[in-house]
Design an enzyme around this catalytic site. Structure first.
Site, PDB file in Angstrom:
ATOM      1  N   CYS A 138      90.669  42.250  85.678  1.00  9.76           N
ATOM      2  CA  CYS A 138      90.723  40.555  85.726  1.00  9.76           C
ATOM      3  C   CYS A 138      91.727  40.253  86.909  1.00  9.76           C
ATOM      4  O   CYS A 138      91.470  39.393  87.437  1.00  9.76           O
ATOM      5  CB  CYS A 138      91.217  40.144  84.158  1.00  9.76           C
ATOM      6  SG  CYS A 138      90.014  40.114  83.044  1.00  9.76           S
ATOM      7  N   GLU A 164      88.788  35.872  81.338  1.00  6.37           N
ATOM      8  CA  GLU A 164      88.970  35.406  82.509  1.00  6.37           C
ATOM      9  C   GLU A 164      87.668  35.781  83.574  1.00  6.37           C
ATOM     10  O   GLU A 164      87.558  34.821  84.408  1.00  6.37           O
ATOM     11  CB  GLU A 164      90.361  36.560  83.182  1.00  6.37           C
ATOM     12  CG  GLU A 164      91.638  36.264  82.413  1.00  6.37           C
ATOM     13  CD  GLU A 164      91.745  37.151  81.535  1.00  6.37           C
ATOM     14  OE1 GLU A 164      92.713  37.821  80.973  1.00  6.37           O
ATOM     15  OE2 GLU A 164      90.429  37.768  80.745  1.00  6.37           O
ATOM     16  N   CYS A 171      94.409  41.827  82.414  1.00  2.37           N
ATOM     17  CA  CYS A 171      94.194  43.281  82.661  1.00  2.37           C
ATOM     18  C   CYS A 171      94.062  43.550  84.069  1.00  2.37           C
ATOM     19  O   CYS A 171      93.970  42.643  84.892  1.00  2.37           O
ATOM     20  CB  CYS A 171      93.108  44.103  81.820  1.00  2.37           C
ATOM     21  SG  CYS A 171      91.517  43.637  82.751  1.00  2.37           S
ATOM     22  N   HIS A 227      85.570  39.945  79.789  1.00  3.02           N
ATOM     23  CA  HIS A 227      86.765  39.505  79.337  1.00  3.02           C
ATOM     24  C   HIS A 227      86.826  37.816  79.898  1.00  3.02           C
ATOM     25  O   HIS A 227      85.960  37.622  80.574  1.00  3.02           O
ATOM     26  CB  HIS A 227      87.713  40.019  80.240  1.00  3.02           C
ATOM     27  CG  HIS A 227      88.176  41.510  79.894  1.00  3.02           C
ATOM     28  ND1 HIS A 227      89.034  42.095  80.455  1.00  3.02           N
ATOM     29  CD2 HIS A 227      87.465  42.181  79.120  1.00  3.02           C
ATOM     30  CE1 HIS A 227      89.150  43.432  79.726  1.00  3.02           C
ATOM     31  NE2 HIS A 227      88.358  43.302  79.151  1.00  3.02           N
TER      32      HIS A 227
END
Length: 152
Positions: free
Chosen positions: A111, A82, A108, A80
């Site tokens: 993260c 992040e 999410c 991801h």
């Protein structure tokens, strides 16, 4: 004639949107920018780990399995945005404790855990993401979240 300058939140969110253009995810392009005292510390976009074929070459496992958004994050080759921003900061020895992160999408729960443990104190996002667990963890950890523009 006065200058037309974006405010800081708009500026960093626009940079996150630009970073997202590097994404190789077939389902959702996401960008993230970690900032402290109006200085960029690290950026990240979603895509496969370094040296691994991207989904535009292998196909999307989540799409093929019809996995709904917000579920079964482990069924993905991608890292991801992040996560990549935090990893890039760590790789280059950049301290992110006390910083803010600007994301094109609300993080999410995976993260969120990383953001909390990295010591990031504010999350700014443009588009909402269906993960109540992430919101609950941010609240419990005292991480402030702010929606900047965007649509639900």
């Amino acid at each position: 004639m006065p200058l037309s300058r974006p405010d800081w939140d708009s500026y960093f969110m626009a940079l996150a949107a630009l970073v997202a253009k590097r994404s190789t995810c077939l389902r959702r392009a996401v960008g993230a920018v970690i900032v402290n005292h109006h200085r960029i510390l690290a950026t990240g976009y979603n895509g496969a780990p370094s040296g691994i074929r991207h989904c535009d070459k292998t196909g999307c496992m989540r799409r093929n399995l019809q996995v709904p958004s917000g579920e079964r994050h482990e069924l993905c080759r991608g890292v991801h945005a992040e996560q990549n921003a935090i990893i890039q900061a760590a790789l280059y020895g950049v301290r992110v404790g006390g910083a803010s992160i600007y994301c094109t999408n609300e993080p999410c729960s995976i993260c969120a855990k990383m953001i909390i443990n990295a010591g990031i104190k504010q999350v700014y996002y443009w588009a909402e993401y269906p993960d109540q667990m992430a919101r609950d963890m941010f609240d419990e950890a005292g991480v402030k979240t702010y929606r900047v523009g965007g649509e639900s």
